[in-house]
Each structure stands twice: as structure tokens, then as C-alpha cells.
Design an enzyme around this catalytic site. Structure first.
Site, PDB file in Angstrom:
ATOM      1  N   ASN A  33      45.975  50.702  37.673  1.00  0.00           N
ATOM      2  CA  ASN A  33      46.369  49.324  37.348  1.00  0.00           C
ATOM      3  C   ASN A  33      45.626  48.804  36.123  1.00  0.00           C
ATOM      4  O   ASN A  33      46.214  48.157  35.256  1.00  0.00           O
ATOM      5  CB  ASN A  33      46.085  48.404  38.540  1.00  0.00           C
ATOM      6  CG  ASN A  33      47.212  48.415  39.553  1.00  0.00           C
ATOM      7  OD1 ASN A  33      48.362  48.629  39.200  1.00  0.00           O
ATOM      8  ND2 ASN A  33      46.875  48.203  40.806  1.00  0.00           N
TER       9      ASN A  33
ATOM     10  N   GLU B 256      47.726  50.158  48.259  1.00  0.00           N
ATOM     11  CA  GLU B 256      48.207  51.484  47.838  1.00  0.00           C
ATOM     12  C   GLU B 256      48.122  52.489  48.988  1.00  0.00           C
ATOM     13  O   GLU B 256      48.152  53.686  48.774  1.00  0.00           O
ATOM     14  CB  GLU B 256      47.427  51.960  46.613  1.00  0.00           C
ATOM     15  CG  GLU B 256      46.022  52.464  46.842  1.00  0.00           C
ATOM     16  CD  GLU B 256      44.975  51.351  46.933  1.00  0.00           C
ATOM     17  OE1 GLU B 256      45.333  50.197  47.206  1.00  0.00           O
ATOM     18  OE2 GLU B 256      43.778  51.665  46.745  1.00  0.00           O
TER      19      GLU B 256
ATOM     20  N   ASP C 156      46.596  57.524  50.510  1.00  0.00           N
ATOM     21  CA  ASP C 156      46.642  56.537  49.438  1.00  0.00           C
ATOM     22  C   ASP C 156      46.581  57.192  48.066  1.00  0.00           C
ATOM     23  O   ASP C 156      46.293  58.383  47.929  1.00  0.00           O
ATOM     24  CB  ASP C 156      45.601  55.425  49.626  1.00  0.00           C
ATOM     25  CG  ASP C 156      44.191  55.869  49.360  1.00  0.00           C
ATOM     26  OD1 ASP C 156      43.985  56.996  48.865  1.00  0.00           O
ATOM     27  OD2 ASP C 156      43.279  55.085  49.638  1.00  0.00           O
TER      28      ASP C 156
ATOM     29  N   HIS D  63      49.777  45.909  36.204  1.00  0.00           N
ATOM     30  CA  HIS D  63      50.221  45.845  37.599  1.00  0.00           C
ATOM     31  C   HIS D  63      51.699  46.184  37.783  1.00  0.00           C
ATOM     32  O   HIS D  63      52.097  46.663  38.832  1.00  0.00           O
ATOM     33  CB  HIS D  63      49.918  44.468  38.185  1.00  0.00           C
ATOM     34  CG  HIS D  63      48.476  44.316  38.524  1.00  0.00           C
ATOM     35  ND1 HIS D  63      47.558  43.761  37.660  1.00  0.00           N
ATOM     36  CD2 HIS D  63      47.774  44.696  39.614  1.00  0.00           C
ATOM     37  CE1 HIS D  63      46.363  43.801  38.210  1.00  0.00           C
ATOM     38  NE2 HIS D  63      46.464  44.350  39.391  1.00  0.00           N
TER      39      HIS D  63
ATOM     40  N   ASP E 120      53.125  48.809  40.349  1.00  0.00           N
ATOM     41  CA  ASP E 120      54.223  48.618  41.305  1.00  0.00           C
ATOM     42  C   ASP E 120      55.231  49.759  41.224  1.00  0.00           C
ATOM     43  O   ASP E 120      55.703  50.257  42.233  1.00  0.00           O
ATOM     44  CB  ASP E 120      54.949  47.289  41.032  1.00  0.00           C
ATOM     45  CG  ASP E 120      54.177  46.101  41.600  1.00  0.00           C
ATOM     46  OD1 ASP E 120      53.146  46.330  42.276  1.00  0.00           O
ATOM     47  OD2 ASP E 120      54.607  44.954  41.370  1.00  0.00           O
TER      48      ASP E 120
END
Ligand SMILES: [Mg+2]
Length: 312
Positions: A177, A213, A169, A182, A186
Site C-alpha cells: 500500500n 488483508e 494473508d 490504497h 484494493d
């Protein structure tokens, strides 16, 4: 399409073959039930044209067998029969057929019906693809990953070959974020997804979005040292990309932590045991300071030792 033509009459098969080939399809032929089921199983046709009246097992029986041979799939079956009553059509559909034509079917009707089936097959394929793809990263989603992992463990066990599972991750992704929003988050996940996809060089390697993630990779045929080389390559790619991370506690760019587990699966190894082990390794990578991959070899569970018998 590859079309399997099942009919006991040689002349009927020849006529159909000529028509189908003119339409540009490949043709397989079978004259009875055994041959039809064998070819259906081995050659995986895209469509079946099935006669109803045949000596021995009839077309209705064959259709039911074909349906039970592919519980998760759906190969279109069109019946061709001289019987023209409503009840015959009804029985054909009930047996698993998708359409029912009275013989001799006109070439134009047959061509039209085949187009419909082709269209439905394409739509079905697209739906399956959609149901197995993560929309953000275009990697496989969790559902596809679960299916694939179970399959790959089973084949590694059969072939006695190694398999590696990687869970990884993005470090401090919540901070990322919080700092950048956000949408930037992404984009970051998309970029990482693309790198993972690129790192999967061999055809059976699979990268998936595991959730949030977190990403998962299945590397069939990969022992522990191969997994270490893979991780190194991946780390280099991420480092080279140099995506700025303003609030990471480990670096000023985006980094990954990963847990890897490798083994030659025996009968005690299943998906949940592999995932638990990889998760444990990932946790260790985090605990050791992040921005690293920790690899473990899954221990074979020892068989219980035979009890010593003392004869006094
Ligand atoms: Mg017949």
C-alpha cells in the site's frame, strides 16, 4: 414458488391448487396441523396459504408453530378465512401471518398478494446476501464465515469427518500500500480473493475475507494431506499470477503466508480453538520467513488419566 395450502376442506384445496398452478406455482397440500407442520419443516415451501377454522388445532396455532420452527427465517403466511371481522384479521397478524384474505378470495386478489410476497421474499434474500458478502472481494464476510464455521464444525463432529481451516494473508501488505497506494492495494486484495474463490473447487469449500488483508478458508471433508495439496495449488496460482510487489522482503511478486489446522473435531473443538490454532500456524509461517503455508494437526485433548490407586 412452492406454496403449501393448508385447509381441512378438500374442495377448497382443489380450487386453490388449480388457481395456483395456473399462476405457475408448485403446490403442496395439508389438511390438518400435523401434516402442515411436517411439510413446512421438510419441504420448506416459499409461502403458506393457511385456513383459520379447522378441527383440532386451528390456523392461528399452526402459524405460531411455524414461526417457532424458523427463528432465523421468515416464510410468508397468508390466512384465508370465512371470518370477516377486523378482530379476526388482527388475530391472524398477531399469530404471525403476513396477510389475511376473506374466503373465497378472488383469483386476481390472490395472484396480486402472492406477487407482493414473492417480491418481499426476493428483497429479503438480497438483504441477507448483502449482509454476508464482503463488498470489495465479493467473498463471504466475517459474519458469514463465523456462522458457516460453527455449522461445519458441528457437522464434521457428527459425521466424524475431517475439517481444515486455513488463515492466510498477503505478505508485507502495508509496504504494498505504501508503495503503490490504497487503490492498488484494493485491486490486489480483489485478485487474491478471486484466486481463493477459484481454489475452492468443492461446493462446500468456503473462502471469506477475514479482515484487512487476511483471508479464511473452510475446507470440509479435508484432512491434513488434502490441505497441503490445496495450499500447494494456491501457492502456484499466486506465483503464476505474478502480481508485482515492489517492497516485499521475500520476493518481487505478491506472496501469501498461511496457517492451516486440520482435525476430526471432538466435543473439545470449537471455532475459537480452531481459529487460535490456525493463527498460531500462520504466525509460524511468518516467523519462518513468509511465502509459505504451515500446517498442524490439532491434538485431541487427552482425557484425564485415571488415578492409580495404591492399596497398602
Ligand atoms: Mg376450514
Amino acid at each position: 414458488m412452492t406454496v403449501l395450502v393448508v385447509d381441512d376442506q378438500t374442495a377448497t384445496r382443489a380450487a386453490l391448487r388449480a388457481q395456483l398452478m395456473q399462476m405457475g406455482h408448485r403446490v403442496l397440500e395439508a389438511e390438518g396441523a400435523d401434516d402442515a407442520l411436517r411439510q413446512f419443516h421438510r419441504r420448506r415451501p416459499d409461502l403458506v396459504l393457511l385456513d383459520v377454522e379447522m378441527p383440532g388445532h386451528d390456523g392461528l396455532w399452526i402459524a405460531r408453530e411455524m414461526r417457532s420452527l424458523e427463528p432465523d427465517g421468515w416464510t410468508p403466511i397468508i390466512f384465508l378465512s370465512a371470518r370477516r371481522h377486523d378482530i379476526d384479521l388482527w388475530q391472524g397478524i398477531a399469530a404471525g401471518g403476513d396477510d389475511y384474505l376473506v374466503k373465497p378470495a378472488s383469483p386476481m386478489v390472490l395472484a396480486a398478494k402472492l406477487r407482493v410476497m414473492e417480491r418481499l421474499t426476493l428483497m429479503r434474500r438480497r438483504l441477507v446476501e448483502m449482509s454476508e458478502t464482503d463488498p470489495l472481494t465479493s467473498l463471504r464476510n466475517r459474519r458469514a464465515f463465523d456462522l458457516r464455521l460453527a455449522q461445519e464444525i458441528a457437522s464434521a463432529r457428527r459425521e466424524r469427518s475431517p475439517i481444515t481451516l486455513v488463515l492466510c494473508d498477503v505478505d508485507c501488505f502495508k509496504n504494498y500500500n505504501d508503495a503503490l497506494g490504497h487503490q492498488a492495494g484494493d485491486r490486489c486484495l480483489k485478485a487474491i480473493g478471486a484466486m481463493l474463490n477459484l481454489a475452492c473447487r468443492r461446493p462446500r469449500d468456503v473462502a471469506a475475507r477475514y479482515g484487512g488483508e487476511e483471508f479464511a478458508l473452510i475446507l470440509p471433508g479435508t484432512p491434513r494431506d488434502g490441505a497441503a495439496a490445496f495450499a500447494l495449488k494456491l501457492e502456484q496460482m499466486v506465483q503464476l499470477a505474478g502480481l508485482p510487489h515492489p517492497r516485499s522482503v521475500v520476493a518481487n511478486t505478491v506472496t501469501l503466508s498461511g496457517g492451516m489446522v486440520s482435525c476430526i473435531p471432538d466435543e473439545t473443538v470449537n471455532a475459537s480453538r480452531l481459529i487460535a490454532a490456525a493463527d498460531e500456524a500462520l504466525y509460524a509461517a511468518k516467523a519462518q520467513g513468509r511465502d509459505r503455508f504451515v500446517s498442524i494437526e490439532l491434538e485431541r485433548r487427552p482425557k484425564p488419566a485415571p488415578r492409580e490407586v495404591c492399596i497398602l
